[in-house]
Design an enzyme around this catalytic site. Sequence first.
Site, PDB file in Angstrom:
ATOM      1  CG  ASN A   1      -1.767   1.183   1.385  1.00 35.85           C
ATOM      2  OD1 ASN A   1      -1.849   2.000   0.466  1.00 35.85           O
ATOM      3  ND2 ASN A   1      -2.425   1.323   2.525  1.00 35.85           N
ATOM      4  CD1 TRP A   2       3.920   1.117  -2.449  1.00 32.35           C
ATOM      5  CD2 TRP A   2       3.672   1.745  -4.594  1.00 32.35           C
ATOM      6  NE1 TRP A   2       4.682   0.273  -3.231  1.00 32.35           N
ATOM      7  CE2 TRP A   2       4.545   0.633  -4.552  1.00 32.35           C
ATOM      8  CE3 TRP A   2       3.369   2.300  -5.839  1.00 32.35           C
ATOM      9  CZ2 TRP A   2       5.116   0.073  -5.694  1.00 32.35           C
ATOM     10  CZ3 TRP A   2       3.935   1.744  -6.982  1.00 32.35           C
ATOM     11  CH2 TRP A   2       4.797   0.651  -6.905  1.00 32.35           C
ATOM     12  CE  LYS A   3      -0.441   3.236   4.650  1.00 34.58           C
ATOM     13  NZ  LYS A   3      -0.410   3.368   6.095  1.00 34.58           N
TER      14      LYS A   3
ATOM     15  CD  GLU B   1      -3.281   5.455   6.653  1.00 32.54           C
ATOM     16  OE1 GLU B   1      -3.157   5.493   5.421  1.00 32.54           O
ATOM     17  OE2 GLU B   1      -2.403   4.985   7.405  1.00 32.54           O
TER      18      GLU B   1
ATOM     19  N   GLY C   1       1.916   2.592  10.751  1.00 27.50           N
ATOM     20  CA  GLY C   1       2.806   3.735  10.590  1.00 27.50           C
ATOM     21  C   GLY C   1       3.416   4.215  11.888  1.00 27.50           C
TER      22      GLY C   1
ATOM     23  CB  SER D   1       4.806  -1.278  12.066  1.00 28.12           C
ATOM     24  OG  SER D   1       4.320   0.039  12.280  1.00 28.12           O
TER      25      SER D   1
ATOM     26  CD  GLU E   1      -3.763  -2.484   7.166  1.00 25.59           C
ATOM     27  OE1 GLU E   1      -2.597  -2.644   6.791  1.00 25.59           O
ATOM     28  OE2 GLU E   1      -4.454  -1.529   6.831  1.00 25.59           O
TER      29      GLU E   1
ATOM     30  N   GLY F   1       2.853  -0.930   4.327  1.00 30.31           N
ATOM     31  CA  GLY F   1       2.847   0.478   3.946  1.00 30.31           C
ATOM     32  C   GLY F   1       4.271   0.977   3.774  1.00 30.31           C
ATOM     33  N   GLY F   2       4.803   1.603   4.820  1.00 33.17           N
ATOM     34  CA  GLY F   2       6.125   2.242   4.762  1.00 33.17           C
ATOM     35  C   GLY F   2       7.228   1.387   4.137  1.00 33.17           C
TER      36      GLY F   2
ATOM     37  CG  HIS G   1      -6.172   1.741   4.925  1.00 35.65           C
ATOM     38  ND1 HIS G   1      -5.780   2.724   5.800  1.00 35.65           N
ATOM     39  CD2 HIS G   1      -5.134   0.886   4.811  1.00 35.65           C
ATOM     40  CE1 HIS G   1      -4.524   2.473   6.187  1.00 35.65           C
ATOM     41  NE2 HIS G   1      -4.115   1.365   5.605  1.00 35.65           N
TER      42      HIS G   1
HETATM   43  P1  PGA Z   1       2.519   0.606   7.648  1.00 29.64           P
HETATM   44  O1  PGA Z   1       1.096   0.709   6.911  1.00 29.64           O
HETATM   45  O2  PGA Z   1       3.170  -0.674   7.158  1.00 29.64           O
HETATM   46  O3  PGA Z   1       3.271   1.827   7.216  1.00 29.64           O
HETATM   47  O4  PGA Z   1       2.250   0.547   9.119  1.00 29.64           O
HETATM   48  C1  PGA Z   1       0.279  -0.422   6.719  1.00 29.64           C
HETATM   49  C2  PGA Z   1      -1.046  -0.024   6.125  1.00 29.64           C
HETATM   50  O5  PGA Z   1      -1.638   0.975   6.553  1.00 29.64           O
HETATM   51  O6  PGA Z   1      -1.565  -0.679   5.193  1.00 29.64           O
END
Ligand code: PGA
Length: 243
Positions: free
Chosen positions: A8-10, A91, A167, A203, A161, A224-225, A89
């Site tokens: 997930n590149w956000k 977010e 994050g 994470s 999640e 994500g990150g 998600h």
């Molecule tokens: P993260 O994000 O690996 O940066 O914690 C995961 C996600 O929100 O899909």
Amino acid sequence: MGKIVAANWKMNLRRQSGCELASALKNDGRDCWLFPAYPHLALVHDALIGGALKLGAQDVSPEEDGAFTGDVSAEMLADAGCTLVLVGHSERRHGHGEHGATLLLKLKRALRAGLKPVYCVGETLAERKDGKAREVVTEHLATLIELAAPDRNELAAVAYEPVWAIGTGETATPEQAGEMHAFIRGELAKHGMKSLPILYGGSVKPENARDLMTQPNVDGVLVGGASLELESLRAIDDVAREM
Ligand code: PGA
């Protein structure tokens, strides 16, 4: 067999960096799922042609094409080459106030356009501390249960999640993840979705990927990150492929 690695590149990367990352993964012969930002979808799609990676969007409108400024419809995503889409998600749930009724519409629109949703669930830190983690996850899963039975078989995955681990650098312990995944498996089984893959997100890094993915009901990871750098994504996918 291998486990699933979803990236997930956000709201990160640019056309060039996204395409370079996608091409490098394709040239490696990998089969991860990539979720770039909207403006990069069509270009990343072209960079993936001939490979085994799958393309998805990070969100979808609950509406069909029409007067919805700023939204992107499921049909547009399919037209851009997506086969997957993230729905729910945290977010979106917490940052944009999206709840069950909206998410159900998004799932239905996505499925009607032939997209396979990755449906995200997970509790906040306050909810976990209050002992409500399972209750919240059950409530999130209830949206799936409102789908017609044949549609439930068209989902790509559920992603657990925990919001407090996204994050933040803080990861659920493998035991915490394993316990919640086993619970989710049981809930899905009650509604004919026993074999739906369950991904863990929050994470995930090369250092913890193995411990998380060796848990029995963890079928893969949503990253994500650590998915923004070729080396760390490769390292996580190497672990997934060994399993
Ligand atoms: P993260 O994000 O690996 O940066 O914690 C995961 C996600 O929100 O899909």
